[in-house]
Design an enzyme around this catalytic site. Sequence first.
Site, PDB file in Angstrom:
ATOM      1  N   ARG A  21     -15.041  10.123  -6.155  1.00  0.00           N
ATOM      2  CA  ARG A  21     -15.001   9.879  -7.592  1.00  0.00           C
ATOM      3  C   ARG A  21     -15.562   8.505  -7.895  1.00  0.00           C
ATOM      4  O   ARG A  21     -15.484   7.601  -7.064  1.00  0.00           O
ATOM      5  CB  ARG A  21     -13.594  10.025  -8.173  1.00  0.00           C
ATOM      6  CG  ARG A  21     -12.556   8.978  -7.718  1.00  0.00           C
ATOM      7  CD  ARG A  21     -12.583   7.670  -8.472  1.00  0.00           C
ATOM      8  NE  ARG A  21     -11.379   6.900  -8.170  1.00  0.00           N
ATOM      9  CZ  ARG A  21     -11.314   5.561  -8.217  1.00  0.00           C
ATOM     10  NH1 ARG A  21     -12.405   4.839  -8.513  1.00  0.00           N
ATOM     11  NH2 ARG A  21     -10.189   4.913  -7.962  1.00  0.00           N
TER      12      ARG A  21
ATOM     13  N   GLU B  89      -7.444   6.072 -16.875  1.00  0.00           N
ATOM     14  CA  GLU B  89      -7.537   4.621 -16.595  1.00  0.00           C
ATOM     15  C   GLU B  89      -8.912   4.080 -16.984  1.00  0.00           C
ATOM     16  O   GLU B  89      -9.043   2.951 -17.452  1.00  0.00           O
ATOM     17  CB  GLU B  89      -7.270   4.373 -15.120  1.00  0.00           C
ATOM     18  CG  GLU B  89      -7.338   2.913 -14.748  1.00  0.00           C
ATOM     19  CD  GLU B  89      -6.959   2.649 -13.307  1.00  0.00           C
ATOM     20  OE1 GLU B  89      -6.166   3.415 -12.734  1.00  0.00           O
ATOM     21  OE2 GLU B  89      -7.456   1.663 -12.751  1.00  0.00           O
TER      22      GLU B  89
ATOM     23  N   ARG C 194     -13.737   9.467 -15.296  1.00  0.00           N
ATOM     24  CA  ARG C 194     -13.629   9.539 -13.839  1.00  0.00           C
ATOM     25  C   ARG C 194     -14.418  10.774 -13.447  1.00  0.00           C
ATOM     26  O   ARG C 194     -13.992  11.904 -13.786  1.00  0.00           O
ATOM     27  CB  ARG C 194     -12.183   9.615 -13.370  1.00  0.00           C
ATOM     28  CG  ARG C 194     -11.404   8.292 -13.483  1.00  0.00           C
ATOM     29  CD  ARG C 194     -11.844   7.306 -12.425  1.00  0.00           C
ATOM     30  NE  ARG C 194     -11.226   5.998 -12.548  1.00  0.00           N
ATOM     31  CZ  ARG C 194     -10.096   5.631 -11.931  1.00  0.00           C
ATOM     32  NH1 ARG C 194      -9.435   6.495 -11.216  1.00  0.00           N
ATOM     33  NH2 ARG C 194      -9.628   4.395 -12.067  1.00  0.00           N
TER      34      ARG C 194
ATOM     35  N   CYS D  85      -9.488  -1.882 -14.239  1.00  0.00           N
ATOM     36  CA  CYS D  85      -8.808  -2.581 -13.130  1.00  0.00           C
ATOM     37  C   CYS D  85      -9.858  -3.267 -12.254  1.00  0.00           C
ATOM     38  O   CYS D  85     -10.839  -2.631 -11.858  1.00  0.00           O
ATOM     39  CB  CYS D  85      -8.014  -1.591 -12.288  1.00  0.00           C
ATOM     40  SG  CYS D  85      -7.197  -2.382 -10.880  1.00  0.00           S
TER      41      CYS D  85
ATOM     42  N   THR E  78      -9.902  -3.820  -9.225  1.00  0.00           N
ATOM     43  CA  THR E  78     -10.078  -3.230  -7.887  1.00  0.00           C
ATOM     44  C   THR E  78     -11.197  -2.201  -7.877  1.00  0.00           C
ATOM     45  O   THR E  78     -11.713  -1.866  -6.820  1.00  0.00           O
ATOM     46  CB  THR E  78      -8.796  -2.522  -7.413  1.00  0.00           C
ATOM     47  OG1 THR E  78      -8.503  -1.443  -8.318  1.00  0.00           O
ATOM     48  CG2 THR E  78      -7.632  -3.481  -7.332  1.00  0.00           C
TER      49      THR E  78
ATOM     50  N   ARG F 151     -14.245   5.869  -5.106  1.00  0.00           N
ATOM     51  CA  ARG F 151     -13.268   6.134  -4.050  1.00  0.00           C
ATOM     52  C   ARG F 151     -13.653   7.454  -3.410  1.00  0.00           C
ATOM     53  O   ARG F 151     -13.667   8.500  -4.086  1.00  0.00           O
ATOM     54  CB  ARG F 151     -11.845   6.216  -4.600  1.00  0.00           C
ATOM     55  CG  ARG F 151     -10.805   6.284  -3.500  1.00  0.00           C
ATOM     56  CD  ARG F 151      -9.409   6.029  -4.069  1.00  0.00           C
ATOM     57  NE  ARG F 151      -8.746   7.260  -4.420  1.00  0.00           N
ATOM     58  CZ  ARG F 151      -8.059   8.007  -3.556  1.00  0.00           C
ATOM     59  NH1 ARG F 151      -8.007   7.658  -2.287  1.00  0.00           N
ATOM     60  NH2 ARG F 151      -7.429   9.097  -3.954  1.00  0.00           N
TER      61      ARG F 151
ATOM     62  N   ARG G  32      -3.448   6.665   1.419  1.00  0.00           N
ATOM     63  CA  ARG G  32      -2.593   7.063   0.288  1.00  0.00           C
ATOM     64  C   ARG G  32      -1.867   8.362   0.655  1.00  0.00           C
ATOM     65  O   ARG G  32      -2.200   9.034   1.628  1.00  0.00           O
ATOM     66  CB  ARG G  32      -3.425   7.282  -0.996  1.00  0.00           C
ATOM     67  CG  ARG G  32      -4.100   6.003  -1.531  1.00  0.00           C
ATOM     68  CD  ARG G  32      -4.747   6.205  -2.900  1.00  0.00           C
ATOM     69  NE  ARG G  32      -5.407   4.972  -3.356  1.00  0.00           N
ATOM     70  CZ  ARG G  32      -5.957   4.819  -4.559  1.00  0.00           C
ATOM     71  NH1 ARG G  32      -5.940   5.821  -5.446  1.00  0.00           N
ATOM     72  NH2 ARG G  32      -6.540   3.689  -4.905  1.00  0.00           N
TER      73      ARG G  32
ATOM     74  N   GLU H 187      -2.438   7.783  -5.403  1.00  0.00           N
ATOM     75  CA  GLU H 187      -1.806   6.468  -5.462  1.00  0.00           C
ATOM     76  C   GLU H 187      -0.303   6.581  -5.730  1.00  0.00           C
ATOM     77  O   GLU H 187       0.132   7.442  -6.502  1.00  0.00           O
ATOM     78  CB  GLU H 187      -2.461   5.690  -6.604  1.00  0.00           C
ATOM     79  CG  GLU H 187      -2.145   4.215  -6.568  1.00  0.00           C
ATOM     80  CD  GLU H 187      -3.024   3.455  -7.535  1.00  0.00           C
ATOM     81  OE1 GLU H 187      -3.424   4.007  -8.567  1.00  0.00           O
ATOM     82  OE2 GLU H 187      -3.313   2.283  -7.228  1.00  0.00           O
TER      83      GLU H 187
HETATM   84  P1  ADP Z   1      -8.064   8.100  -7.970  1.00  0.00           P
HETATM   85  O1  ADP Z   1      -8.590   8.850  -6.791  1.00  0.00           O
HETATM   86  O2  ADP Z   1      -8.740   8.529  -9.219  1.00  0.00           O
HETATM   87  O3  ADP Z   1      -8.009   6.638  -7.737  1.00  0.00           O
HETATM   88  P2  ADP Z   1      -5.410   9.045  -7.213  1.00  0.00           P
HETATM   89  O4  ADP Z   1      -5.391   8.326  -5.922  1.00  0.00           O
HETATM   90  O5  ADP Z   1      -4.163   9.074  -8.031  1.00  0.00           O
HETATM   91  O6  ADP Z   1      -6.532   8.555  -8.213  1.00  0.00           O
HETATM   92  O7  ADP Z   1      -5.824  10.593  -6.868  1.00  0.00           O
HETATM   93  C1  ADP Z   1      -6.044  11.450  -7.975  1.00  0.00           C
HETATM   94  C2  ADP Z   1      -5.843  12.892  -7.567  1.00  0.00           C
HETATM   95  O8  ADP Z   1      -6.875  13.260  -6.636  1.00  0.00           O
HETATM   96  C3  ADP Z   1      -4.510  13.156  -6.839  1.00  0.00           C
HETATM   97  O9  ADP Z   1      -4.006  14.414  -7.269  1.00  0.00           O
HETATM   98  C4  ADP Z   1      -4.911  13.266  -5.406  1.00  0.00           C
HETATM   99  O10 ADP Z   1      -4.036  14.124  -4.690  1.00  0.00           O
HETATM  100  C5  ADP Z   1      -6.279  13.897  -5.521  1.00  0.00           C
HETATM  101  N1  ADP Z   1      -7.114  13.645  -4.344  1.00  0.00           N
HETATM  102  C6  ADP Z   1      -7.557  12.448  -3.894  1.00  0.00           C
HETATM  103  N2  ADP Z   1      -8.297  12.625  -2.785  1.00  0.00           N
HETATM  104  C7  ADP Z   1      -8.328  13.974  -2.539  1.00  0.00           C
HETATM  105  C8  ADP Z   1      -8.931  14.791  -1.536  1.00  0.00           C
HETATM  106  N3  ADP Z   1      -9.688  14.270  -0.551  1.00  0.00           N
HETATM  107  N4  ADP Z   1      -8.737  16.140  -1.610  1.00  0.00           N
HETATM  108  C9  ADP Z   1      -8.001  16.681  -2.615  1.00  0.00           C
HETATM  109  N5  ADP Z   1      -7.402  15.959  -3.596  1.00  0.00           N
HETATM  110  C10 ADP Z   1      -7.573  14.627  -3.540  1.00  0.00           C
HETATM  111  N1  DAR Z   2      -0.617  -0.730  -9.710  1.00  0.00           N
HETATM  112  C1  DAR Z   2      -1.757  -1.610 -10.041  1.00  0.00           C
HETATM  113  C2  DAR Z   2      -3.072  -0.860  -9.707  1.00  0.00           C
HETATM  114  C3  DAR Z   2      -3.966  -1.390  -8.688  1.00  0.00           C
HETATM  115  C4  DAR Z   2      -5.064  -0.481  -8.199  1.00  0.00           C
HETATM  116  N2  DAR Z   2      -4.957   0.917  -8.634  1.00  0.00           N
HETATM  117  C5  DAR Z   2      -5.550   1.396  -9.751  1.00  0.00           C
HETATM  118  N3  DAR Z   2      -6.363   0.641 -10.462  1.00  0.00           N
HETATM  119  N4  DAR Z   2      -5.296   2.638 -10.125  1.00  0.00           N
HETATM  120  C6  DAR Z   2      -1.525  -2.865  -9.216  1.00  0.00           C
HETATM  121  O1  DAR Z   2      -1.930  -3.926  -9.660  1.00  0.00           O
HETATM  122  O2  DAR Z   2      -0.908  -2.731  -8.169  1.00  0.00           O
END
Ligand code: ADP
Ligand code: DAR
Length: 343
Positions: free
Chosen positions: A112, A211, A215, A257, A259, A266, A295, A300
């Site tokens: 993404r 966010e 995305r 953010c 980061t 990601r 993660r 997250e």
């Molecule tokens: P972001 O990836 O946008 O930073 P999150 O870490 O919260 O946000 O992940 C968003 C969604 O994508 C969650 O439901 C997570 O389980 C799903 N996800 C992330 N990576 C994968 C993957 N490799 N396969 C399937 N689902 C994924």
């Molecule tokens: N909880 C915030 C998010 C940091 C990175 N993750 C994002 N942007 N979704 C923190 O400052 O820990």
Amino acid sequence: MEYPKFTQEHKSLMAKYLTKDVFDSLKDKKTVNGFTISDVVNSGVQNPDSGIGAYAGDEESYTTFAPFFDPIIEEYHGFTKNDKHQSDLNPDNLDAKNPDPDNKFIVSTRIRVGRNVDNMPLGPAITKEQRDEIEKVVSTTLSSLEGSLKGKYFPLDGMSKEDQDALIKDHFLFKEGDRFLETAGLNRNWPLGRGIYHNTEKTFLVWVNEEDQLRIISMQQGGDIKEVFTRLTTAIGELEKKMKFSFNEHLGYITSCPTNLGTAMRASVHIAVPKLAADMEKFKAICDKHHLQIRGIHGEHSESEGGVYDISNKRRLGVTEVQCVQDMYDGVVELIKVEKSLA
Ligand code: ADP
Ligand code: DAR
């Protein structure tokens, strides 16, 4: 405007770099959207367990409050205020033969990027009217996509709880009520202006006004990382023919953010490594070596389930998109090799 009352619990980079002197030098400044340093740091003040604890209200926040943001960006990304970000979205430059053709380890792959509409405030400072306009423009643009990217936009407002819960459970839709986003002002007027676009197969999806304003997501079962990256870069190219995203030569793609600055990418796999995960020290050492983040199964702030972890690149700024995916790919190859050796 009062200097925040930090406690011993405040361990974020925000708490580290918002010294009283820095605060006093910035407390009377406002961006063109009226965003202040107190707005920037509210999430981290209210959530002592934040890692970063700061969100930008607009691109200008990164220059207006540079004495605060620059050291955070340097420490988190290893990227100085004089560095320039480079982008490379060409999948031909990615060396990523499927590392798990028999699907023994990699459950699924997802890549993404975050994007925000040029010349608009970011989520923390946007007005309801501006956010609704973004939803209208983005959903209309997405609905003009053809071929394998063709799909439908589903506003969150009016979506049944069953449909919403099913999409979240299946990893397609963002979760609700994140306290870090809430206190950053990113959840205002929820669920209005928010939604999800996806093609029939749910291999191409776009979150609208979570966010970040977009995305853009490519995902599928299995470990064909190059196919997932190719679909994403094709989609980004199609959208960039019709929309201009916030970007500058120093920070790359602008995100709320810090980061996510730069590539805002990601690249992750859900991977089953139960034997290796029994030795978390060894698992983490391999991930650190390849600049990878671990993660849980729901992204997250979630936990692993059944020995399956979400493994993704940590570096986003000062590296290209190809390097982000290569970081993840190279780490996954080693994780699989070690897991096999423990069999
Ligand atoms: P972001 O990836 O946008 O930073 P999150 O870490 O919260 O946000 O992940 C968003 C969604 O994508 C969650 O439901 C997570 O389980 C799903 N996800 C992330 N990576 C994968 C993957 N490799 N396969 C399937 N689902 C994924
Ligand atoms: N909880 C915030 C998010 C940091 C990175 N993750 C994002 N942007 N979704 C923190 O400052 O820990």
